[in-house]
Enzyme design. Structure first.
Site, PDB file in Angstrom:
ATOM      1  CG  HIS A  71     -28.427 -84.722 -39.763  1.00  0.00           C
ATOM      2  ND1 HIS A  71     -27.344 -85.548 -39.994  1.00  0.00           N
ATOM      3  CD2 HIS A  71     -28.931 -85.106 -38.578  1.00  0.00           C
ATOM      4  CE1 HIS A  71     -27.221 -86.390 -38.988  1.00  0.00           C
ATOM      5  NE2 HIS A  71     -28.164 -86.153 -38.108  1.00  0.00           N
ATOM      6  CG  ASP A  84     -25.259 -85.359 -42.692  1.00  0.00           C
ATOM      7  OD1 ASP A  84     -25.637 -84.205 -42.448  1.00  0.00           O
ATOM      8  OD2 ASP A  84     -25.502 -86.331 -41.964  1.00  0.00           O
ATOM      9  CB  SER A 101     -25.960 -86.076 -35.277  1.00  0.00           C
ATOM     10  OG  SER A 101     -26.870 -87.093 -35.469  1.00  0.00           O
TER      11      SER A 101
END
Lengths: 348, 633
Positions: free
Chosen positions: B93, B124, B206
């Site tokens: 992502h 992910d 992230s």
């Protein structure tokens, strides 16, 4: 205006705490000398404590109200302390222990003032924290919080552990009106986001693994939008537990003896909300003008919590308990009105 | 508005301060109790040593931490460099909004042009490759199986795109939970067996690394529980375990869109708390290994199974096509065996997911939102399984504010146009995120095999003679472009050199060993790409062998061949030939090689179907010069 100042003070304190941190590293190091020794055993210390924290499941699951929270085992007789909340509005609260056992708990009693409840499960094997000595904690002290925040753990999965520091010991009263809390007493303010959904009723432990507090409910300053992270200190917790265990308990149905000419809800001039659940909370729907209830000061939307210091857990219980009081006698009720608790003397 | 601003300041301050706000309480108590004189700071040597260890670990860890930006310097997430040649692990992502190329900043203050290699939308994860150096600082890989609740850890990354000078932010915390299972957010981004920490993980973190206190990589940060508190950390962040990342690393380096796996059966917890099979596909490998409805699953991979969550946790860390150990119990006995994992998605489904992701994140670059704002994903999803109560979301990537020049990532200022360092490093194909790297990995294997001798100079017709050891059964085979001839004792069979094999495989015919040899011959004489569509899959485990082997799948005609080679020397160790999903494939193991005329030649070969070894073939004579009879010049 006054309220605003409080809110600002909070904000400023928060920011101050953040900005000055690097300067004080060495202070930290001194302060935490002791920590180094125990750091090796953090894992076992937390693992042992996790076995004394349980996951609780009850009512809720709608409108942002969680149906789960945390609880702390104390003593060796299956007693559990937890936050008094809507989660407990069920006949039997489901308890899931560290090893995945599912047990049903009964409510022993609650202390509305401290928003704390005591539950009990019939399982002799459970070992809890010792409450006999109250360990006071100081600001600056490192702590661990153990809870099932966000309901992350299920079954035999371990509750979550967080680390933090007690930032301050302070009463919640100054935040009255800003931060909604029934509890107005002393709290440990923490520097870590402990008070998440499902965390209330969790354990705050020191670096020796001793219980020093119980994580409180989520509360938020409506204006600044700041959520407060705090725990009830052990002496407060212990006072409540003692109070509950020494009498402020719900009386067994069989022990309630009806009298010949008792009080009746309708005679007092009170209409309660309809009895639609197995444990409908005894909310007052209407108070008749000129009635005993009105003269005594009861109002619409009051929630009756205690009657003569005994817990009223439902509308049915209230009716039954009133039936044991002679019509000529006065009695006391504790009601929750908005965010306040009021003790009211009802005189016929 | 004011409140939002305040929140933003606090959240940033929170990140900066990390754990060390203890001093604040000292100030506080000073206010309450009058002046307190602090002792002069004279820490014990042990404290200093522990601090020095922490400083060193964080310094090293910061070197390998990467700030990921779009090609225009916009957007921003984190990553971690795991090899000197510049491979970077990050979140899917994080990489997906940037398309196939981006720029990675290291704390040497430089930006490196980078290109996506592989993506794993379900787990992910994504792997990028930076170019421009051969000595990128790489993180030490730790063992996430050793991570325990209560251990200290730290996250490094680019929260709120603070790393304007490319110096990453370190946040310190505690391991709050291990082996957490987080349900897929929407249809994808399932976090299995992940690590939960209270180290502050915020937008921009992230894809960045989570390290243990020794500075070894234990996870990739990617998700948080936020719920109603906006999108700043609330003490709960999740990291994908480095074990899962390492399981998928070579699949991701293959340039493919990588998939996760299913067992071919579902489980439920029965009334006694046992995890039992509640449904099973008859076409599954699990069914062929004897697993039936109602059997209890005791163990999967290298871990015991006691709950369905545990089973999901274990399964989620494996790529599809892996063959992993399982222990189950039926009415009579406990059985240990291996099962092949099936793909979780159809290729078209994965394609939809990627398209959906891209669409969801358009237009790019996305607009900055105040940190207090709710995410669209924040709304409680109602289709979640009852009782899970785990409202968490992937951490959004933090967008840059184009109006604030100080927030822009630094540019490598090149006044004159330079040659694109990524030129030729991208190729598109369905099912791939970057086909270039698939070729790249195949070439790596072929280069390794070059030292095995000049097989391309051998004739098209091979004659191999030998026997089944100790059983005195003679075997010989002829492999040529005309046919494959196989003789075992007195019985001989002939098959077409490249098609019509499945019917023999279904019968578990011994000729399977000649088919394996034929694939071996073709691979070495003409190369894998001459046989059909050859795709490098990554690295898979092989039963009875330590470590992982490189795998190529070659679609020959009416069958696929899977060729397993050793990562160290490229030697073919196993060739599987697949007929259909109802039948066990042929397994031909090349167990011993010997050097004949400067060529590394198979010496001992084993034929297996399912978990059953049919026979060993010890080769006495390996004739590659060709008889050439019947073959006109």
């Amino acid at each position: 205006m006054k309220a605003n100042r409080h809110c600002c003070r909070w904000t400023v304190l928060f920011i101050l705490s953040m900005l000055f941190s690097p300067v004080h590293c060495c202070v930290n190091a001194v302060e935490n000398k002791r920590d180094i020794k125990v750091e090796i055993s953090n894992e076992s210390l937390i693992a042992t404590s996790q076995e004394k924290v349980v996951k609780l499941y009850g009512a809720g699951g709608v409108k942002g109200l969680e149906s789960y929270q945390s609880g702390v085992l104390f003593g060796n007789s299956g007693y559990i302390l937890t936050s008094w909340s809507t989660v407990l509005d069920v006949a039997k609260v489901r308890v899931v222990t560290f090893d995945g056992r599912r047990l049903d708990a009964t409510m022993v009693g609650m202390d509305p003032q401290n928003e704390l409840a005591v539950l009990k499960v019939d399982d002799a094997g459970l070992v809890g924290f010792e409450l006999s000595e109250t360990t006071a904690a100081r600001p600056g002290q490192r702590v661990f919080a153990i809870s099932n925040l966000f309901g992350i753990a299920a079954g035999n999965e371990s509750c979550s552990a967080q680390k933090g520091v007690i930032m301050a010991t302070t009463p919640l009263t100054t935040r009255r009106g800003k931060i909604k809390s029934l509890y107005q007493g002393k709290v440990y303010v923490l520097d870590v986001v402990t008070n998440n959904p499902g965390a209330s009723g969790g354990a705050l432990i020191d670096l020796q693994g001793r219980l020093i507090g119980m994580i409180g409910k989520e509360i938020r300053d409506e204006q600044a939008g700041i959520w407060l992270n705090y725990a009830l200190p052990l002496d407060v917790v212990k006072m409540s537990v003692d109070r509950v265990l020494s009498g402020n308990t719900s009386v067994a149905d069989s022990e309630i003896k009806a009298v010949a000419q008792p009080h009746r809800v309708s005679d007092l001039g009170v209409t309660l909300i309809p009895d639609v659940l197995s444990k409908t909370p005894p909310y007052i729907d209407q108070v008749r003008d000129g009635s005993t209830a009105q003269k005594s000061g009861l109002q619409t939307n009051d929630l009756i919590l205690l009657l003569n210091d005994q817990r009223v857990d439902s509308r049915k219980a209230l009716e039954k308990m009133l039936a044991s009081i002679n019509r000529a006698d006065s009695f006391y009720v504790l009601v929750q009105r908005g965010q306040e608790l009021m003790r009211i003397h009802v005189r016929p | 508005m004011e409140a939002t601003k305040t929140q933003a300041i606090i959240s940033i301050a929170l990140v900066l301060s990390g754990w060390s706000s203890a001093q604040f309480s000292t100030r506080c108590s000073a206010q309450e109790q009058g002046p307190v004189s602090l002792p002069p700071p004279q820490p014990e040597p042990g404290v200093v040593a522990a601090q020095q260890q922490r400083i060193d670990a964080m310094k090293k860890a910061s070197l390998a931490t990467v700030a990921v930006y779009g090609t225009d310097g916009q957007g921003g997430g984190s990553g971690v460099c795991i090899s000197a040649d510049g491979y970077v692990l990050t979140n899917f992502h994080v990489s997906s909004p940037f398309g196939h190329r981006m720029r990675c900043g290291l704390n040497d203050g430089k930006m490196y042009e980078s290109i996506v290699t592989g993506v794993d939308p379900t787990g992910d994860l994504a792997v990028l490759k930076m170019v421009g150096r051969e000595d990128f600082p790489a993180a030490d890989i730790g063992n996430s199986d050793d991570v325990r609740i209560g251990q200290w850890c730290f996250a490094v990354g680019n929260p709120f795109v603070l790393a304007t000078n490319l110096q990453p932010t370190v946040t310190y915390g505690l391991i709050s939970g291990v082996r957490r299972y987080q349900y897929p957010s929407g249809t994808i981004l399932e976090y299995s067996d992940c690590i939960q920490t209270d180290a502050a993980i915020n937008p921009g973190n992230s894809g960045g690394p989570l390290f243990n206190i020794r500075g070894e990589l234990i996870g990739i940060n990617g998700r948080c529980s936020f719920e109603k508190r906006g999108r700043v950390n609330v003490g709960v962040g999740y990291a994908i375990s480095v074990k899962q990342a390492m399981n998928f690393l070579w699949q991701l380096k293959s340039g493919r869109v990588v998939d996760h796996a299913t067992l071919g059966f579902t489980v439920a917890t029965d009334t006694k708390g046992k995890v039992t099979v509640s449904n099973i596909l008859e076409s599954s490998d699990a069914f062929r290994r004897g697993i039936r409805y109602g059997d209890e699953i005791l163990r999967l991979g290298d871990r015991d199974v006691a709950t369905t969550n545990q089973l999901k946790n274990i399964l989620g860390i494996f790529p599809d096509h892996w063959r992993i150990p399982i222990r189950y119990r039926n009415d009579d006995e406990t059985i240990d065996t291996f099962i092949r994992l099936q793909s979780l998605h159809l290729p078209s489904e994965l394609e939809e997911i990627i398209k959906g992701e891209a669409a969801q994140r358009q237009p790019s670059p996305p607009q900055r939102k105040p940190p207090g704002d709710k995410l669209p994903e924040d709304k409680p999803s109602e289709d979640k399984p009852a009782g899970d109560g785990k409202p968490d979301t992937p951490i959004p990537t933090q967008d840059n504010d184009p109006s604030d020049p100080s927030k822009l990532a630094p540019n490598t200022s090149n006044p004159e146009p330079k040659k694109d360092p990524l030129e030729g490093m991208y190729a598109q194909k369905r099912g791939f995120s970057n086909l270039f790297f698939n070729r790249w990995e195949q070439d790596r294997i072929l280069k390794l095999q070059a030292q095995d001798g000049k097989w391309n100079e051998t004739s098209a017709s091979w004659k191999i003679v030998g026997q089944v050891p100790r059983e005195n059964i003679a075997i010989d085979m002829n492999l040529s472009d005309e046919n494959v001839l196989f003789r075992m004792e007195d019985k001989s069979d002939t098959v077409h050199p490249r098609q019509g094999w499945p019917q023999w495989i279904k019968q578990r015919s011994p000729i399977g060993i000649a088919m394996g040899m034929r694939i071996w011959q073709e691979w070495h004489r003409r190369g894998p790409r001459s046989m059909g569509d050859a795709v490098y899959l990554g690295r898979n485990p092989v039963v009875g062998r330590e470590g992982l082997l490189d795998v190529n799948r070659i679609t020959v005609s009416d069958f696929d061949a899977m060729v397993y080679t050793a990562p160290t020397n490229g030697q073919i160790e196993l060739i599987e030939i697949l007929s259909d999903n109802q039948t066990d494939p042929v397994e031909v193991y090349f167990e011993q090689y010997q050097n004949i005329d400067g060529r590394l030649t198979p010496k001992l070969v084993r034929l297996s179907y399912g978990m059953e070894t049919k026979f060993l073939f010890s080769i006495d004579q390996f004739e590659t010069k060709g008889t050439e009879e019947g073959k006109g010049l």
